[in-house]
Design a protein around this motif. Structure first.
Motif, PDB file in Angstrom:
ATOM      1  N   UNK A 206      40.683  45.010  50.606  1.00 50.80           N
ATOM      2  CA  UNK A 206      39.419  45.631  50.964  1.00 50.80           C
ATOM      3  C   UNK A 206      38.457  45.575  49.781  1.00 50.80           C
ATOM      4  N   UNK A 207      37.222  45.962  50.035  1.00 53.31           N
ATOM      5  CA  UNK A 207      36.229  46.018  48.951  1.00 53.31           C
ATOM      6  C   UNK A 207      36.672  46.997  47.869  1.00 53.31           C
ATOM      7  N   UNK A 208      37.235  48.124  48.298  1.00 50.78           N
ATOM      8  CA  UNK A 208      37.695  49.133  47.341  1.00 50.78           C
ATOM      9  C   UNK A 208      38.825  48.575  46.470  1.00 50.78           C
ATOM     10  N   UNK A 209      39.696  47.761  47.070  1.00 52.20           N
ATOM     11  CA  UNK A 209      40.800  47.163  46.307  1.00 52.20           C
ATOM     12  C   UNK A 209      40.250  46.243  45.220  1.00 52.20           C
ATOM     13  N   UNK A 210      39.324  45.356  45.583  1.00 52.60           N
ATOM     14  CA  UNK A 210      38.800  44.396  44.607  1.00 52.60           C
ATOM     15  C   UNK A 210      37.973  45.081  43.526  1.00 52.60           C
ATOM     16  N   UNK A 211      37.218  46.100  43.936  1.00 54.10           N
ATOM     17  CA  UNK A 211      36.451  46.859  42.936  1.00 54.10           C
ATOM     18  C   UNK A 211      37.386  47.590  41.981  1.00 54.10           C
ATOM     19  N   UNK A 212      38.436  48.198  42.546  1.00 52.70           N
ATOM     20  CA  UNK A 212      39.416  48.890  41.707  1.00 52.70           C
ATOM     21  C   UNK A 212      40.152  47.934  40.791  1.00 52.70           C
ATOM     22  N   UNK A 213      40.486  46.751  41.311  1.00 55.97           N
ATOM     23  CA  UNK A 213      41.183  45.755  40.493  1.00 55.97           C
ATOM     24  C   UNK A 213      40.285  45.282  39.354  1.00 55.97           C
ATOM     25  N   UNK A 214      38.998  45.117  39.646  1.00 54.51           N
ATOM     26  CA  UNK A 214      38.065  44.737  38.584  1.00 54.51           C
ATOM     27  C   UNK A 214      37.987  45.793  37.505  1.00 54.51           C
ATOM     28  N   UNK A 215      37.934  47.068  37.922  1.00 52.01           N
ATOM     29  CA  UNK A 215      37.873  48.154  36.943  1.00 52.01           C
ATOM     30  C   UNK A 215      39.166  48.239  36.127  1.00 52.01           C
ATOM     31  N   UNK A 216      40.318  48.062  36.791  1.00 53.02           N
ATOM     32  CA  UNK A 216      41.597  48.109  36.076  1.00 53.02           C
ATOM     33  C   UNK A 216      41.741  46.929  35.119  1.00 53.02           C
ATOM     34  N   UNK A 217      41.256  45.763  35.541  1.00 54.47           N
ATOM     35  CA  UNK A 217      41.313  44.590  34.659  1.00 54.47           C
ATOM     36  C   UNK A 217      40.406  44.775  33.449  1.00 54.47           C
ATOM     37  N   UNK A 218      39.223  45.362  33.668  1.00 50.81           N
ATOM     38  CA  UNK A 218      38.322  45.652  32.549  1.00 50.81           C
ATOM     39  C   UNK A 218      39.010  46.580  31.548  1.00 50.81           C
TER      40      UNK A 218
END
Length: 463
Positions: A206-218
């Protein structure tokens, strides 16, 4: 005369820093830069960003991205082993007479902004962790303690780099020993069911998953950051064409193993729902296992780690304005070296004072601004710099390190940086773009006043 021998233009008149850092010193500088306060305070942030233990994906993606970017740094550091690292990489790759002047200035401009923020992020994190031992420390007291550490580190760096090397090695041993203690403690009490209790639909794209993954990767990239510390000290490294790549590429997998171990150890003992709300997650974790003595002991070790990391970050960034000054691209006084210690004096004092002021900014904004600003300009520009420098220096053959699987690591790096930026908060993206636009405007105003490129007559540029 090659780059290693010639150094900078000002070394003839002012003397050059001694090449006294070996592989152990360079590796310890990287490790101490990487293993600061970061993982000890950001594990809850990563868990919260993804809403569960699937946050480990962010740490793994961050490790892959940093390893690919590490190959970029290793080749650049081997090709141009000078103090101030990227200032020289960008100038040489894009042409020191034309576009390289702008890129070198923008890197300097960026460093004047993000250098103090990077140093401050470590000391602010240190001050927050100190509240576990000193609960009454709040508000302005936290900022004051962080600023005081910045100023104290400036005083500690007022000496020959060889003594700093010994200090960094000692602190690195303490830090790694503390991490291993935490990991072994977690392994002895590990509960796989607790560690991998994923919430429903944890991996739904989902959008929330990809946004969360981006934040966790950052967050992961921020915590891995520091594998380039030896590149910033390139002019002070022995046998730099071999030492720099080894220090960079050994440090990243070592720290990745430590970080994954730390994450698994903690969520295998503390429920992730509890861990994501903790203000001092590692201390809380050790307190569960060993009582208050264990919590306080590990908190003290973490304070030592974060202090040492901030010290090495300040050491590296203090060399950038110095490198620009000796190239004639910044105020000449920043090129001054201590008469006996041979370290940059004015540059060190500036970075120390500016980092103390930056301690007034909140930790989450410091972290996000750091990564986004660096990604928008420096990290992407360095990827293309590899291609340009390879074309310019074909005759050197095997004299310098060459990344394997070229250009695949560059492509992976660019895609990774793009993913992080596009999933960041708009305010940080706009701020990063604005900072670079202002820097470009300042460069053009200075160039116009000096009648240098792009305002100099074409015959003068050619000459």
């Amino acid at each position: 005369m090659n780059d290693v021998d010639s150094g900078s233009r000002a070394t003839i008149d002012t003397g050059a820093p001694a090449r006294s850092l070996g592989l152990i010193g360079g590796l310890s500088a990287n490790l101490l830069n990487m293993i600061g306060i970061g993982p000890f305070i950001t594990i809850p942030l990563a868990l919260s960003a993804m809403g569960g233990p699937q946050a480990l994906l962010g740490w793994l993606l961050g490790a892959v991205l940093c390893l690919c970017d590490g190959l970029v740094w290793a080749e650049l550091g081997s090709t141009l082993p000078r103090s101030g690292g990227p200032f020289h990489y960008l100038r040489e790759a894009y042409g020191p007479a034309k576009l390289g002047r702008l890129f070198g200035f923008l890197y300097l401009w960026q460093t004047l902004l993000i250098g103090p923020m990077s140093i401050a992020s470590g000391t602010v994190g240190l001050a927050h962790y100190a509240t576990f031992i000193w609960p009454s420390l709040t508000g302005w007291g936290v900022a004051a303690l962080a600023a005081l550490v910045c100023l104290a580190n400036t005083g500690l760096l007022w000496r020959d780099v060889r003594s700093i090397q010994r200090l960094s090695i000692t602190v690195s041993v303490i830090v790694i020993a503390a991490c291993l203690w935490i990991i072994v403690s977690g392994a002895l009490h590990f509960d796989a069911g607790r560690a991998f209790s994923f919430p429903p639909h944890a991996f739904s794209p989902t959008t929330a998953f990809w946004t969360g993954l981006g934040a966790a990767t950052l967050i992961g990239v921020y915590d891995y950051g520091g594998y380039n510390a030896v590149c910033m000290l390139g002019g002070e490294v022995r046998e730099p064409r071999r030492t720099i790549p080894r220090a960079v590429l050994i440090s990243i997998p070592l720290v990745a193993l430590l970080y994954v171990g730390l994450n698994l150890s903690i969520i295998g003992v503390l429920p992730w729902q509890q861990a994501m709300k903790s203000e001092a997650v590692v201390a809380d974790f050790m307190q569960v296992l060993y009582g208050s003595v264990g919590g306080v002991t590990v908190a003290v070790l973490i304070l030592i780690a974060s202090w040492g990391s901030a010290l090495i970050v300040l050491l590296g960034y203090s060399r950038v304005p110095y490198a620009a000054a000796v190239e004639g691209e910044f105020l000449a006084r920043f090129g001054r070296l201590h008469p006996t210690g041979k370290f940059p004096t004015v540059s060190l004092l500036f970075m120390g004072a500016a980092s103390a002021v930056a301690c007034l900014v909140s930790l989450d904004n410091l972290i996000a601004a750091l990564i986004v600003v660096q990604t928008l300009f420096q990290y992407t520009a360095q990827c293309f710099a590899i291609v340009l420098l390879r074309r310019q220096r074909r005759a050197e053959g095997g004299a310098t390190f060459r990344m394997p699987l070229y250009p695949l690591p560059i492509v992976v790096t660019l895609v990774g940086w793009l993913f992080i930026v596009t999933t960041s908060r708009p305010v940080h993206i706009v701020g990063g773009i604005g900072a670079m636009m202002i820097g470009t405007l300042v460069f053009l105003l200075i160039a116009r006043a000096r009648r240098s490129w792009p305002f100099a007559p074409e015959r003068e540029i050619a000459a």
